[in-house]
Design a protein around this motif. Structure first.
Motif, PDB file in Angstrom:
ATOM      1  N   THR A  87       6.947  -2.790   9.286  1.00  0.00           N
ATOM      2  CA  THR A  87       6.567  -4.182   9.502  1.00  0.00           C
ATOM      3  C   THR A  87       5.388  -4.290  10.463  1.00  0.00           C
ATOM      4  N   SER A  88       5.384  -3.458  11.503  1.00  0.00           N
ATOM      5  CA  SER A  88       4.262  -3.468  12.438  1.00  0.00           C
ATOM      6  C   SER A  88       2.970  -3.104  11.721  1.00  0.00           C
ATOM      7  N   LEU A  89       2.999  -2.064  10.888  1.00  0.00           N
ATOM      8  CA  LEU A  89       1.807  -1.697  10.119  1.00  0.00           C
ATOM      9  C   LEU A  89       1.405  -2.852   9.196  1.00  0.00           C
ATOM     10  N   ALA A  90       2.388  -3.415   8.498  1.00  0.00           N
ATOM     11  CA  ALA A  90       2.098  -4.469   7.528  1.00  0.00           C
ATOM     12  C   ALA A  90       1.504  -5.707   8.197  1.00  0.00           C
TER      13      ALA A  90
ATOM     14  N   HIS B  64       4.964   6.738  -0.333  1.00  0.00           N
ATOM     15  CA  HIS B  64       5.910   5.991   0.481  1.00  0.00           C
ATOM     16  C   HIS B  64       5.315   4.597   0.646  1.00  0.00           C
ATOM     17  N   ARG B  65       5.886   3.631  -0.077  1.00  0.00           N
ATOM     18  CA  ARG B  65       5.273   2.312  -0.176  1.00  0.00           C
ATOM     19  C   ARG B  65       5.593   1.460   1.051  1.00  0.00           C
ATOM     20  N   VAL B  66       4.552   0.811   1.579  1.00  0.00           N
ATOM     21  CA  VAL B  66       4.716  -0.207   2.612  1.00  0.00           C
ATOM     22  C   VAL B  66       4.601  -1.554   1.904  1.00  0.00           C
TER      23      VAL B  66
ATOM     24  N   ASP C  54       6.801  -8.253   1.101  1.00  0.00           N
ATOM     25  CA  ASP C  54       8.229  -8.312   1.428  1.00  0.00           C
ATOM     26  C   ASP C  54       8.447  -8.318   2.936  1.00  0.00           C
ATOM     27  N   LEU C  55       7.606  -7.616   3.665  1.00  0.00           N
ATOM     28  CA  LEU C  55       7.782  -7.483   5.110  1.00  0.00           C
ATOM     29  C   LEU C  55       7.160  -8.633   5.890  1.00  0.00           C
TER      30      LEU C  55
ATOM     31  N   ILE D  87       0.865  -1.178   0.000  1.00  0.00           N
ATOM     32  CA  ILE D  87       0.000   0.000   0.000  1.00  0.00           C
ATOM     33  C   ILE D  87       0.901   1.228   0.000  1.00  0.00           C
ATOM     34  N   SER D  88       0.338   2.361  -0.376  1.00  0.00           N
ATOM     35  CA  SER D  88       1.103   3.608  -0.375  1.00  0.00           C
ATOM     36  C   SER D  88       0.573   4.554   0.687  1.00  0.00           C
ATOM     37  N   LEU D  89       1.478   5.130   1.452  1.00  0.00           N
ATOM     38  CA  LEU D  89       1.166   6.265   2.310  1.00  0.00           C
ATOM     39  C   LEU D  89       1.607   7.507   1.546  1.00  0.00           C
ATOM     40  N   ARG D  90       0.677   8.369   1.209  1.00  0.00           N
ATOM     41  CA  ARG D  90       1.004   9.564   0.417  1.00  0.00           C
ATOM     42  C   ARG D  90       0.980  10.782   1.328  1.00  0.00           C
TER      43      ARG D  90
END
Length: 388
Positions: free
Chosen positions: A375-378, A87-89, A93-94, A78-81
């Motif tokens: 990683t915590s968000l993901a 800014h990609r999460v 990968d995580l 997802i992207s945080l804009r």
């Protein structure tokens, strides 16, 4: 009055009620599903669209993911804009897991089709539903006007926060109202980006999502008392274009098919049980939509309940039923916190000063630059395991 008998009476034919009925059938447990709306309404009701990894895996295990696997849209990030840039999460990968975009109404269609194909009782357009959690007995009037009395061993209240089941529980209700709402639109336009975009903007939060390669789902933060009449289509597109602006980004537009305003609340009912009735999904808890947790929590609830009911009917065990509320609430409170955290980080609170806005940006920049924070968000976003 016509008398009926089943093992589990399920009130509500949303994803929670239908998924529970399906899981019980796989376990050899009889159920009757009651729904006050018609089938056409239930199958067209637009709701959430992000399925967590454990939800997708459970649907596959249950044999109702054929269409999901063909038409669902897997997402690996997802992207945080903010600060005018993405800014990609990197979810996969995580965490090694992904999410899938597939509308809630599509899950409902798949579950209804499976229920009908199996010839199991699914009664639409019932009215006058009453529940006695202690007996337990459910009374209702069928679509043809016939009064009916349904005796059962247990009742599952899956009829939402305004349904009859939640009103029967003597519980503590924890509630929090957020000082903003979401204006949501469904547009006939291709997605403007390959992933979901969560946007922090000085004029308010915006979200770019999608339902299919041809249909986009978009949201704007608005005041909780805002009126939809104040938002003609041109104003919606102008505001989305302004808030979602970023280098190299072009917002695809098209006819708006649906639009509406949804207030944002957090609600948790403790316990999620009254005598021989168990609440699941929105009947027991509500989360703000920022964390994409509502339908996924409902599916997790009924998985726990189906395991507990299975242990009871197969082995006479009551320990899992006794632990149902506590087991579910551990996950519910984690999801409530994550949803609150995402909401607080991304929305402009009324009256917020420069200090508060700088704290939000500091948090966003930390998530974007720290692998541990991302990683915590993901981990929370893709969904915690159903089986710890």
């Amino acid at each position: 009055m016509l008398d009926m008998r089943t093992q589990v009476a399920i009130v509500g034919a949303g994803p929670a009620g239908l998924m529970l009925a399906h899981l019980l059938r796989l376990g050899g447990i009889d159920s009757v599903v009651l729904e006050r709306r018609g089938r056409d309404y239930v199958e067209r009701r637009v709701r959430a669209g992000v399925l967590e990894h454990p939800t997708v895996e459970l649907l596959r295990e249950a044999g109702v993911a054929d269409r999901l696997d063909r038409q669902g849209m897997p997402h690996h990030g997802i992207s945080l804009r903010f600060d005018g840039a993405d800014h990609r999460v990197a979810l996969t990968d995580l965490t090694g897991k992904s999410i899938t975009v597939y509308g809630q109404q599509e899950v409902v269609k798949d579950l209804i089709a499976a229920r009908v194909a199996a010839g199991e009782p699914l009664l639409f357009e019932v009215s006058g539903v009453t529940v006695d959690p202690a007996t337990p007995v459910v009374t209702f009037t069928a679509a043809d006007g016939t009064p009916q009395r349904l005796e059962c061993d247990f009742v599952a209240g899956c009829d939402g926060s305004h349904g009859v089941c939640a009103q029967q529980v003597a519980a503590t209700v924890h509630a929090h109202d957020y000082p903003f709402a979401w204006l949501g639109v469904l547009a006939e336009a291709p997605p403007s980006h390959s992933e979901l975009i969560y946007t922090y903007h000085e004029r308010g939060f915006a979200l770019h999502s999608m339902r299919t390669p041809e249909i986009t789902r978009l949201y704007l933060q608005v005041a909780p008392d805002e009126r939809i009449e104040n938002w003609p289509d041109t104003r919606i597109w102008d505001e989305l274009d302004h808030r979602l602006a970023a280098d190299g980004f072009t917002l695809a537009t098209g006819p708006i098919l649906e639009k509406g305003i949804t207030t944002m609340r957090s609600v948790v009912t403790e316990p999620m049980r009254q005598d021989r009735m168990f609440l699941a999904g929105d009947a027991a808890h509500i989360v703000p939509p920022t964390g994409a947790k509502g339908m996924n929590l409902a599916i997790a609830d009924v998985w726990v309940l189906s395991e507990a009911l299975g242990a009871y009917f197969r082995e006479g065990r009551t320990d899992l039923l006794d632990a149902y509320s506590e087991t579910c609430l551990r996950r519910v409170w984690r999801a409530e916190h994550f949803s609150w955290w995402m909401t607080s980080m991304l929305h402009q609170a009324p009256g917020a000063d420069d200090f508060q806005r700088r704290l939000q940006l500091a948090q966003l920049r930390y998530v974007a630059s720290s692998e541990a924070a991302a990683t915590s968000l993901a981990e929370n976003y893709v969904g915690l395991p159903l089986r710890p």
